[in-house]
Motif scaffolding. Sequence first.
Motif, short mmCIF file in Angstrom:
data_model
loop_
_atom_site.label_atom_id
_atom_site.label_comp_id
_atom_site.label_asym_id
_atom_site.label_seq_id
_atom_site.Cartn_x
_atom_site.Cartn_y
_atom_site.Cartn_z
N LEU A 1 0.87 -1.18 0.04
CA LEU A 1 -0.01 -0.06 0.06
C LEU A 1 0.78 1.30 0.11
N VAL A 2 1.90 1.06 0.54
CA VAL A 2 2.64 2.48 0.99
C VAL A 2 3.62 2.72 -0.54
N GLU A 3 3.76 1.50 -1.29
CA GLU A 3 4.58 1.72 -2.54
C GLU A 3 3.60 2.18 -3.33
N ASP A 4 2.45 1.71 -3.42
CA ASP A 4 1.32 2.19 -4.29
C ASP A 4 0.99 3.65 -4.07
N GLY A 5 1.07 4.14 -2.75
CA GLY A 5 1.02 5.63 -2.52
C GLY A 5 2.12 6.36 -2.99
N LEU A 6 3.33 5.95 -2.83
CA LEU A 6 4.45 6.51 -3.37
C LEU A 6 4.45 6.67 -4.57
N ALA A 7 4.03 5.75 -5.68
CA ALA A 7 3.85 5.74 -6.99
C ALA A 7 2.85 6.85 -7.55
N MET A 8 1.55 6.91 -6.74
CA MET A 8 0.85 7.95 -6.95
C MET A 8 1.57 9.33 -6.81
N ALA A 9 2.24 9.51 -5.70
CA ALA A 9 2.74 10.91 -5.32
C ALA A 9 3.79 11.16 -6.37
N VAL A 10 4.51 10.31 -6.77
CA VAL A 10 5.60 10.43 -7.93
C VAL A 10 4.62 11.02 -9.04
N SER A 11 3.69 10.27 -9.51
CA SER A 11 3.01 10.76 -10.75
C SER A 11 2.31 12.02 -10.48
N ALA A 12 1.91 12.31 -9.46
CA ALA A 12 1.34 13.81 -9.14
C ALA A 12 2.37 14.90 -8.91
N ASP A 13 3.83 14.52 -8.86
CA ASP A 13 4.76 15.41 -8.32
C ASP A 13 4.47 15.95 -7.15
N ASP A 14 3.95 15.13 -6.05
CA ASP A 14 3.76 15.81 -4.91
C ASP A 14 4.80 15.36 -3.91
N ARG A 15 5.74 16.31 -3.49
CA ARG A 15 7.26 15.74 -3.11
C ARG A 15 6.73 15.70 -1.36
N PHE A 16 5.71 16.23 -1.02
CA PHE A 16 5.53 15.99 0.62
C PHE A 16 4.98 14.71 0.74
N ALA A 17 3.97 14.37 -0.37
CA ALA A 17 3.35 12.93 -0.25
C ALA A 17 4.49 11.87 -0.48
N GLN A 18 5.63 12.04 -1.38
CA GLN A 18 6.69 11.12 -1.45
C GLN A 18 7.57 10.98 -0.19
N GLY A 19 7.55 12.28 0.46
CA GLY A 19 8.28 12.14 1.80
C GLY A 19 7.61 11.17 2.64
N GLN A 20 6.39 11.58 2.97
CA GLN A 20 5.46 10.85 3.69
C GLN A 20 5.38 9.27 3.47
N SER A 21 5.67 8.86 2.19
CA SER A 21 5.84 7.36 2.02
C SER A 21 7.20 6.99 2.31
N HIS A 22 8.10 7.64 1.91
CA HIS A 22 9.53 7.21 2.17
C HIS A 22 9.78 7.18 3.61
N THR A 23 9.03 7.98 4.51
CA THR A 23 9.19 7.56 5.84
C THR A 23 8.48 6.58 6.44
N TYR A 24 7.26 6.14 6.03
CA TYR A 24 6.56 5.14 6.28
C TYR A 24 7.44 3.62 5.70
N LEU A 25 7.95 3.79 4.62
CA LEU A 25 8.56 2.62 4.18
C LEU A 25 9.89 2.29 5.02
N GLY A 26 10.33 3.33 5.55
CA GLY A 26 11.63 3.28 6.47
C GLY A 26 11.32 2.60 7.89
N MET A 27 10.08 3.19 8.13
CA MET A 27 9.76 2.36 9.41
C MET A 27 9.34 0.98 9.19
#
Length: 258
Positions: free
Chosen positions: A180-206
């Motif tokens: 789910l988080v990887e799906d969110g990251l792909a959407m964030a990259v497609s939307a060029d939403d850097r904050f959402a990308q940071g959110q997903s990377h944080t969660y993937l780190g956790m």
Amino acid sequence: ESRELWPSRRAPEFVGDLEADYADVRAALEWSVAADPCAGMRLLSGMLDLFQVLGQADGRRLAQQLIERCPVRDGKRVDVQISAGALAWWTGDHDAARRSLAEARRLSAELGERALEGWAWIFEGLVELFGGSVGLAREHFEEGRRLHHDVGLASGEARSTAAIGLTFMLENDSRRATKLVEDGLAMAVSADDRFAQGQSHTYLGMIAQSMGDERAAASQYESAVHCLRPFHDASLLSMALVGQAGLLDLGYVGFYAV
């Protein structure tokens, strides 16, 4: 027109431009509370990123005063209600956050402001998640995701999808959480939403850290900090930095550019 992102895409630029004028902005809003609260509501709606970074307590107090004194029920009011709820959450008052966000959700539904209603659901989910109600949080995130999918708001769908993933991590379902988080990251990259990308990377780190994969966690936290630092974020950036600090203590120094 109501905004659609918290923080906005222009938050780094906006805060950089107005940081020196923070005292003047606050003074103008203090004056408007007594003299013209509805004008103050419109002004604060455009300045909330500034208060998120530089004065959360000020922003919360001014937002609440304007909500109480301006009777207009429109999208700007919903903006301010959502932000008042988020600021209450960030300053540790979860009960006030729930009240403000529930009011925002009801008013946005009444107005047909579906994107704003989705954000109210998502912020309510965050309050519940960090209050320990994982199942209830997931229900809120799912409703926010549904609304944002329906209106085509890719950034909102990305952020809510990643948040749903985090709920599964907290229930020790790392496989579903990662997907789910990887799906969110792909959407964030497609939307060029850097904050959402940071959110997903944080969660993937956790997630990686919870699975004992420190190398992957280090890489994810580094990407999160890179995405989030320009926003001067007080929530996710702090989580990513804490994650980094824990890994630094384990000797993963070479992976960071902090």
